[in-house]
Design a protein around this motif. Sequence first.
Motif, PDB file in Angstrom:
ATOM      1  N   ASN A   1     -32.299  14.995 -28.216  1.00  0.00           N
ATOM      2  CA  ASN A   1     -32.873  15.598 -27.076  1.00  0.00           C
ATOM      3  C   ASN A   1     -32.177  14.942 -25.899  1.00  0.00           C
ATOM      4  O   ASN A   1     -32.054  15.474 -25.015  1.00  0.00           O
ATOM      5  CB  ASN A   1     -34.255  16.035 -27.202  1.00  0.00           C
ATOM      6  N   PHE A   2     -32.519  13.743 -25.851  1.00  0.00           N
ATOM      7  CA  PHE A   2     -32.251  12.902 -24.654  1.00  0.00           C
ATOM      8  C   PHE A   2     -30.737  13.102 -24.102  1.00  0.00           C
ATOM      9  O   PHE A   2     -30.399  13.229 -23.063  1.00  0.00           O
ATOM     10  CB  PHE A   2     -32.712  11.502 -24.609  1.00  0.00           C
ATOM     11  N   VAL A   3     -29.947  13.001 -25.346  1.00  0.00           N
ATOM     12  CA  VAL A   3     -28.498  12.730 -25.187  1.00  0.00           C
ATOM     13  C   VAL A   3     -28.211  14.300 -24.532  1.00  0.00           C
ATOM     14  O   VAL A   3     -27.312  14.560 -23.802  1.00  0.00           O
ATOM     15  CB  VAL A   3     -27.665  12.298 -26.314  1.00  0.00           C
ATOM     16  N   PHE A   4     -28.589  15.458 -25.082  1.00  0.00           N
ATOM     17  CA  PHE A   4     -28.284  16.592 -25.011  1.00  0.00           C
ATOM     18  C   PHE A   4     -28.648  16.817 -23.622  1.00  0.00           C
ATOM     19  O   PHE A   4     -27.666  17.675 -22.740  1.00  0.00           O
ATOM     20  CB  PHE A   4     -28.961  17.735 -25.654  1.00  0.00           C
ATOM     21  N   LYS A   5     -29.667  16.615 -22.928  1.00  0.00           N
ATOM     22  CA  LYS A   5     -30.063  16.867 -21.676  1.00  0.00           C
ATOM     23  C   LYS A   5     -29.152  16.097 -20.620  1.00  0.00           C
ATOM     24  O   LYS A   5     -28.737  16.712 -19.687  1.00  0.00           O
ATOM     25  CB  LYS A   5     -31.567  16.410 -21.482  1.00  0.00           C
ATOM     26  N   ASN A   6     -29.021  14.916 -21.167  1.00  0.00           N
ATOM     27  CA  ASN A   6     -28.061  14.133 -20.099  1.00  0.00           C
ATOM     28  C   ASN A   6     -26.417  14.947 -20.052  1.00  0.00           C
ATOM     29  O   ASN A   6     -25.736  14.706 -19.152  1.00  0.00           O
ATOM     30  CB  ASN A   6     -27.964  12.606 -20.403  1.00  0.00           C
ATOM     31  N   ALA A   7     -26.088  15.144 -21.268  1.00  0.00           N
ATOM     32  CA  ALA A   7     -24.707  15.512 -21.528  1.00  0.00           C
ATOM     33  C   ALA A   7     -24.261  16.716 -20.732  1.00  0.00           C
ATOM     34  O   ALA A   7     -23.598  16.923 -19.925  1.00  0.00           O
ATOM     35  CB  ALA A   7     -24.550  15.836 -22.912  1.00  0.00           C
ATOM     36  N   VAL A   8     -25.459  17.757 -20.737  1.00  0.00           N
ATOM     37  CA  VAL A   8     -25.154  19.070 -19.937  1.00  0.00           C
ATOM     38  C   VAL A   8     -25.111  18.829 -18.472  1.00  0.00           C
ATOM     39  O   VAL A   8     -24.411  19.557 -17.953  1.00  0.00           O
ATOM     40  CB  VAL A   8     -26.336  20.414 -20.363  1.00  0.00           C
ATOM     41  N   LEU A   9     -25.838  17.885 -18.287  1.00  0.00           N
ATOM     42  CA  LEU A   9     -25.811  17.356 -16.720  1.00  0.00           C
ATOM     43  C   LEU A   9     -24.513  16.778 -16.245  1.00  0.00           C
ATOM     44  O   LEU A   9     -23.909  17.164 -15.325  1.00  0.00           O
ATOM     45  CB  LEU A   9     -27.083  16.671 -16.339  1.00  0.00           C
ATOM     46  N   ARG A  10     -24.164  15.643 -17.056  1.00  0.00           N
ATOM     47  CA  ARG A  10     -23.141  15.256 -16.673  1.00  0.00           C
ATOM     48  C   ARG A  10     -21.789  15.991 -16.713  1.00  0.00           C
ATOM     49  O   ARG A  10     -20.560  15.629 -15.952  1.00  0.00           O
ATOM     50  CB  ARG A  10     -23.053  13.720 -17.363  1.00  0.00           C
ATOM     51  N   PHE A  11     -21.688  16.707 -17.978  1.00  0.00           N
ATOM     52  CA  PHE A  11     -20.615  17.539 -17.806  1.00  0.00           C
ATOM     53  C   PHE A  11     -20.232  18.385 -16.766  1.00  0.00           C
ATOM     54  O   PHE A  11     -19.117  18.419 -16.249  1.00  0.00           O
ATOM     55  CB  PHE A  11     -20.676  18.624 -19.162  1.00  0.00           C
ATOM     56  N   GLN A  12     -21.476  19.100 -16.434  1.00  0.00           N
ATOM     57  CA  GLN A  12     -21.230  19.988 -15.020  1.00  0.00           C
ATOM     58  C   GLN A  12     -20.801  19.127 -13.850  1.00  0.00           C
ATOM     59  O   GLN A  12     -19.985  19.359 -13.058  1.00  0.00           O
ATOM     60  CB  GLN A  12     -22.596  20.554 -14.904  1.00  0.00           C
ATOM     61  N   GLU A  13     -21.519  17.612 -13.805  1.00  0.00           N
ATOM     62  CA  GLU A  13     -21.110  17.205 -12.356  1.00  0.00           C
ATOM     63  C   GLU A  13     -19.743  16.627 -12.575  1.00  0.00           C
ATOM     64  O   GLU A  13     -19.115  16.813 -11.384  1.00  0.00           O
ATOM     65  CB  GLU A  13     -22.144  15.808 -12.524  1.00  0.00           C
ATOM     66  N   VAL A  14     -19.211  16.191 -13.627  1.00  0.00           N
ATOM     67  CA  VAL A  14     -17.913  15.690 -13.850  1.00  0.00           C
ATOM     68  C   VAL A  14     -16.822  16.628 -13.693  1.00  0.00           C
ATOM     69  O   VAL A  14     -15.714  16.250 -13.039  1.00  0.00           O
ATOM     70  CB  VAL A  14     -17.781  14.559 -14.815  1.00  0.00           C
ATOM     71  N   ILE A  15     -17.054  17.622 -14.168  1.00  0.00           N
ATOM     72  CA  ILE A  15     -16.011  18.811 -14.087  1.00  0.00           C
ATOM     73  C   ILE A  15     -16.053  19.420 -12.501  1.00  0.00           C
ATOM     74  O   ILE A  15     -14.909  19.706 -11.864  1.00  0.00           O
ATOM     75  CB  ILE A  15     -16.412  20.159 -14.951  1.00  0.00           C
ATOM     76  N   GLY A  16     -17.290  19.490 -11.879  1.00  0.00           N
ATOM     77  CA  GLY A  16     -17.443  19.713 -10.625  1.00  0.00           C
ATOM     78  C   GLY A  16     -16.678  18.907  -9.677  1.00  0.00           C
ATOM     79  O   GLY A  16     -15.992  19.215  -8.638  1.00  0.00           O
TER      80      GLY A  16
END
Length: 336
Positions: free
Chosen positions: A229-244
């Motif tokens: 769960n912790f990895v999932f929450k961080n992943a969705v945040l960082r994916f969006q940030e780094v694509i942006g």
Amino acid sequence: MKQSKIIGTGHYVPERVVKNADLEKMMDTSDAWIQERTGIKERRHIEPGGEDTTSYMGTKASRMAIEKAGIAVDDVDFIVFATLSPDYYFPGPGVLLQKQLGFKKEVGALDVRNQCSGFIYGLSVADQFIKTGMYKTVLVVGSEIHSGGLDMTTRGRGVSVIFGDGAGAVVMQATDEKDKGVLSTHLHSEGEHAEELSLIGPSTTDWVPNYIERNDPEDLRYFPYMNGNFVFKNAVLRFQEVIGEALQTNQMTADQIDLLIPHQANLRISQFIQKQMRLPDYKVFNNIQKYGNTTAASIPLALSEAVLEGRLKEGDLLCLAAFGSGFTWASALIRW
């Protein structure tokens, strides 16, 4: 300054298909449970005792990429090999691939240990080498064998159902076309959460003899651990940030992306990112359903399949993005 562009892609997966129904015989799980949480239907595992190793799978993917690029092996000036599952503690798989490909010249080989983000890190290294003029043609490889190190019991199902074996590779080459190739790469890490997705031992902090001496079947440090769960929450945040970050750097918007290839960690993560970015299905490529999470191999494997399926045409804007152990995350924006 030169630009670097991808001129050839390749991939390789073992022949052995492991379906969710096969895992039901090993642990308390079900096809419905796995698909609901990960989107995975099957994955590939090497045959134990067979010829496939991390370096040899990388070699097979590289041969395909070199052939598609229309060059000879000795046209390659440098090798970058990304993996978390090397053949040996040392030497690294880059030099083994150099031997297996049959180079006549003594090209350098660099090993990259950034797990799920490893391929993009490797692509970024190759891009810098080419842009500075140090090398003209660089082979970037991602290859992984997870199957032999997984806890294939109910105790380990949260991790073991996710991962598969495979390899992918690209050939990158210098070009004078200013509007083609790698536009930018973006690399990040957050070591504070390093142990939330990790394999702790055996390691230099707890050598193999100590494990043998303890002989404790409940000692789980030699199996991968993931705080899901912790990895999932961080992943969705960082994916969006780094694509942006990639889009902002190049003064572009999400609707200009022609194809997004995210690291194949979990189909639910990819779908969440797709929804947040308002991208239609035809602009996102996923193959985790067939192969599971192949870590550093997942993006080049998916890219190779996307090329074969005709999902990319000249001039398309391609975005690659990854998040994984470390934590590390990365993106690349590429004009095809």
